[in-house]
Design a protein around this motif. Structure first.
Motif, mmCIF file in Angstrom:
data_model
loop_
_atom_site.group_PDB
_atom_site.id
_atom_site.type_symbol
_atom_site.label_atom_id
_atom_site.label_comp_id
_atom_site.label_asym_id
_atom_site.label_seq_id
_atom_site.Cartn_x
_atom_site.Cartn_y
_atom_site.Cartn_z
ATOM 1 N N ARG B 119 -14.831 -59.687 34.002
ATOM 2 C CA ARG B 119 -15.109 -59.329 35.384
ATOM 3 C C ARG B 119 -13.809 -59.132 36.152
ATOM 4 N NH1 ARG B 119 -17.020 -63.544 37.288
ATOM 5 N NH2 ARG B 119 -19.242 -63.304 37.005
ATOM 6 N N GLU B 152 -19.170 -50.618 38.109
ATOM 7 C CA GLU B 152 -20.104 -51.532 38.775
ATOM 8 C C GLU B 152 -21.307 -51.799 37.885
ATOM 9 O OE1 GLU B 152 -22.226 -50.131 42.145
ATOM 10 O OE2 GLU B 152 -22.323 -52.112 43.067
ATOM 11 N N LEU B 155 -20.461 -54.293 35.477
ATOM 12 C CA LEU B 155 -20.409 -55.631 36.069
ATOM 13 C C LEU B 155 -21.801 -56.194 36.285
ATOM 14 C CD1 LEU B 155 -17.460 -55.645 38.601
ATOM 15 C CD2 LEU B 155 -17.802 -57.102 36.613
ATOM 16 N N GLU B 159 -23.195 -59.679 34.975
ATOM 17 C CA GLU B 159 -23.826 -60.771 35.733
ATOM 18 C C GLU B 159 -25.156 -61.153 35.099
ATOM 19 O OE1 GLU B 159 -22.290 -62.344 37.871
ATOM 20 O OE2 GLU B 159 -20.709 -60.975 38.532
#
Lengths: 798, 174, 228
Positions: B119, B152, B155, B159
């Motif tokens: 990250r 994104e 990411l 998550e």
């Protein structure tokens, strides 16, 4: 309900689709009201409680006719009539004498009875007449006599209480009353014989001015209740609108949504109606313990008149639906949200102004009535008053908008408040409208009151500074009179007694030409101090005699001097019927040294004239048929002085009349109307305060997140507190200003109707103060929830 | 990216020399990788052979001969067809990161730390791109956004994976 | 203990709502002028951390120091005064006072701090210009778009020249284009005025406007590993 709903839905394509869809949508609204989750319940509960409170007041108002009728009926049933024709004595008659007194300002109704035989009638509410020396008492009197406060009264009513008076014999549960039986009642003491109790006195017709007052009072008191109910129906309206928007999202059309809202309101109103009825029944049970300014009632008396109750039952739900539909008029509920179209449109004044003008015109159209006559058209008066007050209510939103729109700048709290009002002044104006009506009405009534109270208040001319109690002694025997006066003088709390013995003196000799009867005058014997209260005697010592001229102009001094003249000889025992001496003539000569002086109003407001003598100059034993009066001056430092005096009087004779001197005497009917007004307006204002509080809290809750954001910024509590205050105070100030104008207008129009042109403007200020106090209370009560809402919890979204 | 189609498209607005074509390409699309002149030359030869372009003029000058290319009707049709054809979305089924996570779990290493490291690295790149976007022109912004959205997406996957590491561990160790 | 030059420093923050722990020993530190992204899945305690750092709520335990002052030892009134004077706030939505115009909304923190209305509104207008929303100065929040409203909110947060701006999902209710614009305006303006920014977000693209990130997971805050 669901079966009904299904049927309604199935009928959708039936012969009457309109009614079916109405039923379906209303049912949907009901389901929303019941099943709308916690919020739905809260909203329904708020509405129900609000409507319920209003319904209690309405049912209370609807019960007034019955309360008055039943009080009147019981009152009539226990009257003892002293008829023109004497009642013949039989085993079924009794002697009756009024023996009422008063205790600590409360009237005590009482009578002495003496049955003539075993069949003598018992008064209503009394099962059996007690024996000599016994009495029956009302439950309230029984309680009072048993309590420590009743000690002095116990000393006065020296009868043995053997029973209680039941409900039919009492005006209300709090009434103090007794019937005592005494063998000593005889013919000469003011008692009379009756064969039964009760009379059919035709009810006194109310004077027209009083009627105007009552009509306007009803209008003034019930309009705020109606407004309150209308406000209660709108509680939680914004959330409801959002829920309805969700309904549109799943395909309901605008009409359906409106009907659903109507159904929801209907449910709330019906719940309120039921709640109100239950509350009313509960309050009614406890009503007996409440005494408001001498008026209290038995639970059974508080029964609404069927027609009025039916009206309430029908009108309240209808109003709820009507108000909801009107409120939704300015709101467009779209699937994605609620648009308030009213916000953009400025309020117009042109259709509002004619209302109060028309109202005043109606009032003036009634023409003048006086206390004595004139006709009151109740519809004109009530209609006019309603229009004027409605006018004030409809003008209020316009006025608030117009005035608030001009505000610019100012400190932060002021800015927050005024900007909010500028954005939407409707809810604020609605909340205040109740106060406006109540205050406008109260001002009008007060103006009217202050002008007409002269008609209902008698200036007695009594002077309670010089003496407080006036006693007529029931004896004609000079020795007894002296003894009685002595007993009053030694009574606790008595500072002095103005005691006089009065009789008549006439010119001796035959009737002369031009005379119908021999001239006569009054003879008054008393000590110097007593005489000084009755005439401007100047220096006085025992043995002095005065000739007192009448200063009121009623009696010509020339006539007076025919008998009362220094040096004149007068006859003291003339028989009025024959004009001749009663037995051997007793004459007395007015001393040449007697001074001629002016008379003086005595403390009881009466004026005496004639021959005034001190005991040293004229022996009272020579007087024929002497009457005695005593005026008692009590010590203001002795709290129960008046009660001691009454006890002394009762000890001398239970039938002795003791009057308290006062300079104003209020007409009883007028007083009760005024009392009723005070009671009802207090209840109304409390109701309005409750409504305002709910509205304010609702507003605050809606802004919970914003409040939290402002707190995050570091906004001081005081800043927000002040803004809440201004936000309430500005509309209220405007509402009060409007109320002043409307109240003054209405009051003046009413006064014109009553033919009066004096107004006492000072009556306005308490009303304004009351309204302002209300705002203060509402603001103060909404501060703690505000502080609570100002916690940062509102920021939490996670 | 099809360089042939791109150059053809650039020619549609008017004939150009080879060097002009390279400059125009670089200006609009070659932010990271400018085009070699040789690439232009070879591409144009292929297009000439296929009849999609023609030589409009030849300038003889002091230097090498300079051909001016023009698009043919067939070329215009070809560009239109290319633009109208949807691009095949990338399936992204081969992921090194996924492989690393599974291996870390299987060997009982700290997979969460691996993801955190990743990250940080992603964000570092994204910061650089964001900075470039702020200072660059609209073309820069669009290109950087393209990259940022992809990063994104990585990411977000990260998550999600981090939130489900326990379950994944159970699955791979079973 | 306190890192040198640290402006805001929190140690071992614990906070529970009822029995649900929101923060479970979170540490945090912020240097003057830096933009720190607080990231993490929803429910991880990001917002609670921000509220504790800003002194809006008091943690159950742990300390928050701002400069040489300890927030956790200050009274509610003192913290309010501090927030008025030194902090600025941007939230996700519902933060503009609906009845005030954009200009008045921006002027509000200045006025709460005692600036006179005329001065406050002049400064507010400058900020609206800077955030390119001076055209809506006289409109109310209900009459402007979401992006404009959020820029007004940013202008309001910065108008008081705060030393720290707390932004809680400032772009959460915006589309990406508007969100990016708001973020670049916010960070540019913050850098110009040397204000530090604590930026709570769950979006990586928004976090990319920061200088470094802190990840909150299960109520514990971690510095980004191998931060640059």
């Amino acid at each position: 309900m669901s079966a009904h709903e299904e049927r309604a839905a199935n009928q959708g394509s039936g012969p009457d689709p309109g009614r079916a869809s109405w039923a379906r949508d209303l049912a949907m609204g009901l389901r929303f009201a019941v099943g709308g989750g916690r919020e739905g319940w809260i909203r329904t509960a708020l509405t129900a409680v609000g409507v319920g409170l209003g319904v209690v007041l309405l049912l209370g108002a609807a019960s007034i006719p019955h309360i008055l009728e039943s009080r009147q009926a019981r009152g009539d049933a226990r009257v003892a009539v002293n008829g023109d024709r004497p009642v013949k004595r039989s085993s079924a008659t009794l002697r009756y004498a009024d023996a009422g007194t008063s205790f600590h300002g409360d009237p005590v109704r009482g009578a002495l009875l003496r049955p003539d035989g075993p069949d003598a009638p018992a008064p209503p509410g009394v099962h059996e007449l007690p024996h000599h020396g016994e009495m029956v008492v009302s439950p309230a009197l029984k309680e009072l006599l048993a309590s420590p406060e009743g000690t002095l009264l116990r000393e006065r009513l020296r009868f043995k209480a053997v029973g209680t008076i039941a409900e039919p014999g009492l005006a209300g549960p709090g009434e103090l009353a007794y019937y005592a039986v005494s063998d000593r009642l005889a013919g000469e003491d003011g008692s009379f014989r009756i064969a039964g109790f009760g009379s059919r006195i035709p009810p006194r017709e109310l004077p027209p001015t009083l009627l105007v007052l009552i009509i306007v009072a009803c209008v003034v008191l019930l309009m705020p209740v109606a407004l309150f109910i209308a406000t209660a129906v709108r509680f939680g309206g914004e959330r409801r609108d959002r829920r309805l928007a969700a309904l549109r999202l799943i395909g309901a059309d605008r009409r359906t949504v409106r009907r659903t809202a109507a159904g929801e309101a209907l449910f709330g109103a019906v719940c309120g109606l039921l709640l109100g009825t239950v509350l009313f029944l509960a309050v009614r049970q406890g009503i007996g313990s409440v005494t408001v300014w001498d008026v209290n009632a038995f639970p059974g008396d508080v029964t609404p008149s069927p027609a009025l109750a039916a009206l309430v039952a029908v009108a309240v739900p209808l109003c709820a639906v009507g108000v909801t539909l009107v409120a939704l008029r300015g709101v467009v509920i779209e699937p994605l949200g609620v648009v308030r179209s009213g916000a953009g449109r400025r309020r117009r004044v042109w259709w509002r102004l004619p209302l109060p003008v028309a109202g005043i015109a109606l009032l003036l159209a009634n023409g003048q009535v006086g206390t004595g006559g004139g006709t009151v058209d109740p519809y004109l008066i009530a209609g006019g008053a309603v229009l004027v007050l409605l006018g004030a209510v409809t003008l209020l939103p316009w006025a608030v908008e117009a005035v608030v729109g001009r505000f610019r700048g100012g400190p932060v709290p002021w800015q927050l408040a005024t900007r909010r009002l500028q954005l939407s002044s409707g809810p604020a104006a609605r909340a205040v409208s109740g106060i406006t009506v109540a205050v406008a009405g109260a001002i009008a009534l007060q103006l009217f009151f202050s002008a007409i109270q002269g008609d209902f208040m008698k200036v007695t001319g009594q002077d309670p500074h010089r003496a407080q109690q006036d006693v007529t002694l029931p004896s004609h025997d000079v020795a007894t009179i002296r003894e009685m006066v002595a007993r009053f003088r030694t009574t606790k709390g008595v500072r002095g007694v103005i005691a006089t013995i009065e009789s008549t003196a006439s010119r001796p000799g035959p009737v002369r030409r031009g005379e119908d009867f021999p001239p006569s005058t009054q003879v008054t014997v008393g000590d110097c101090a007593s005489l000084g209260e009755l005439a401007h005697t100047g220096p006085c010592k025992d043995g002095d005699v005065f000739v007192v001229k009448d200063s009121t102009g009623m009696v010509d001094t020339g006539y007076l001097f025919k008998t009362a003249r220094p040096g004149a000889r007068v006859l003291l025992n003339q028989d009025i019927r024959t004009g001749k001496p009663d037995g051997a003539p007793r004459t007395w000569t007015v001393p040449r040294t007697a001074r001629v002086v002016g008379s003086r109003k005595d403390p009881s407001g009466q004026t005496a004239f004639g021959i005034f003598a001190t005991p040293g100059a004229l022996d009272t034993a020579a007087l024929a048929d002497p009457r005695a009066r005593a005026m008692v001056r009590t010590d203001p430092a002795v709290a129960d002085a008046a009660e001691y005096v009454r006890n002394t009087a009762a000890r001398i004779d239970p039938l002795m009349d003791v009057r308290t001197l006062q300079n104003l005497e209020r007409d009883k009917q007028f007083g009760s109307v005024r009392t009723g007004l005070l009671v009802a307006s207090t209840a109304t204002l409390a109701l309005i305060a409750a409504g305002m509080l709910v509205t304010t809290l609702e507003q605050l809750r809606e802004r919970r997140r914003l409040l939290s954001v402002l707190v995050a910024f570091g906004t001081r509590r005081a800043t927000l507190g002040w803004s809440v205050l201004w936000q309430t105070a500005v509309p209220v100030a405007l509402g009060l200003a409007l109320a002043l104008a409307a109240g003054a207008g209405l009051g003046l129009a009413l006064l014109r109707t009553a033919g009066k042109d004096i107004f006492d403007w000072s009556v306005i200020w308490p009303m304004v103060g009351g309204g302002a106090g209300l705002v203060a209370v509402v603001t103060l009560l909404s501060l703690p929830p505000l502080w609570r809402l100002m916690r940062p919890d509102g920021l939490r979204t996670e | 990216m099809s360089i042939g189609h791109t150059l053809l498209g650039l020619l549609e607005s008017g004939p150009r020399h080879g060097y002009d074509l390279k400059r125009a390409f670089d200006e609009h699309f070659g932010h990271d990788r400018p085009l070699h002149y040789g690439q232009v030359y070879s591409t144009m030869s292929r297009l000439l052979k296929n009849g999609l372009v023609e030589v409009d003029a030849v300038e003889a000058g002091a230097g090498p001969e300079r051909k001016r290319y023009a698009i043919t009707d067939a070329g215009v049709t070809d560009v239109a067809q290319w633009l109208a054809r949807a691009e095949k979305p990338e399936p992204y089924l081969q992921s090194t990161l996924y492989t690393k996570v599974v291996l870390a779990l299987m060997t009982r290493r700290d997979a969460a730390e691996l993801l955190d490291t990743q990250r940080t690295e992603h964000l570092r790149l994204m910061r650089g791109l964001t900075e470039r976007k702020r200072t660059g022109d609209l073309a820069d912004q669009l290109i950087c956004d393209h990259a940022l959205f992809h990063l994104e997406a990585d990411l977000r996957w990260l998550e999600l994976t981090a939130a489900r590491l326990d379950k994944l561990a159970e699955a791979v160790r079973a | 203990m306190i890192p040198a030059g640290s402006l805001l420093h929190a140690v071992a923050l614990h906070k529970a709502y009822g029995r649900t722990p929101a923060l479970d020993g979170a540490d945090f530190s912020l240097h003057p002028g830096e933009v720190v992204a607080v990231m993490g899945p929803s429910g991880s305690g990001k917002s609670t951390l921000l509220h504790c750092l800003a002194g809006i709520i008091a943690p159950d335990s742990g300390t928050v120091r701002y400069g040489d002052r300890e927030l956790t030892a200050m009274s509610d009134a003192e913290r309010s005064a501090l927030r008025r004077a030194d902090f600025g706030f941007v939230f996700q939505f519902g933060q503009l006072v609906p009845e005030l115009t954009a200009l008045e909304n921006v002027a509000l923190p200045l006025r709460l701090n005692g600036t006179r209305r005329r001065d406050a509104e002049r400064q507010a207008r400058e900020w609206l210009e800077r955030l390119e929303v001076d055209t809506v100065a006289d409109r109310r929040p209900g009459e402007v778009s979401g992006g404009q409203g959020q820029r007004v909110a940013v202008a309001r947060a910065l108008a008081g020249r705060p030393r720290v701006v707390f932004a809680d999902e400032p772009t959460g209710a915006l589309d990406s284009l508007n969100g990016e614009r708001v973020m670049s305006l916010l960070t540019d303006a913050a850098r110009d005025t040397r204000a530090a920014v604590v930026l709570v977000t769950h979006e990586a693209r928004v976090a990319a406007y920061s200088d470094r990130e802190v990840v909150v997971r299960d109520g514990i805050a971690r510095e980004g590993v191998a931060a640059v």
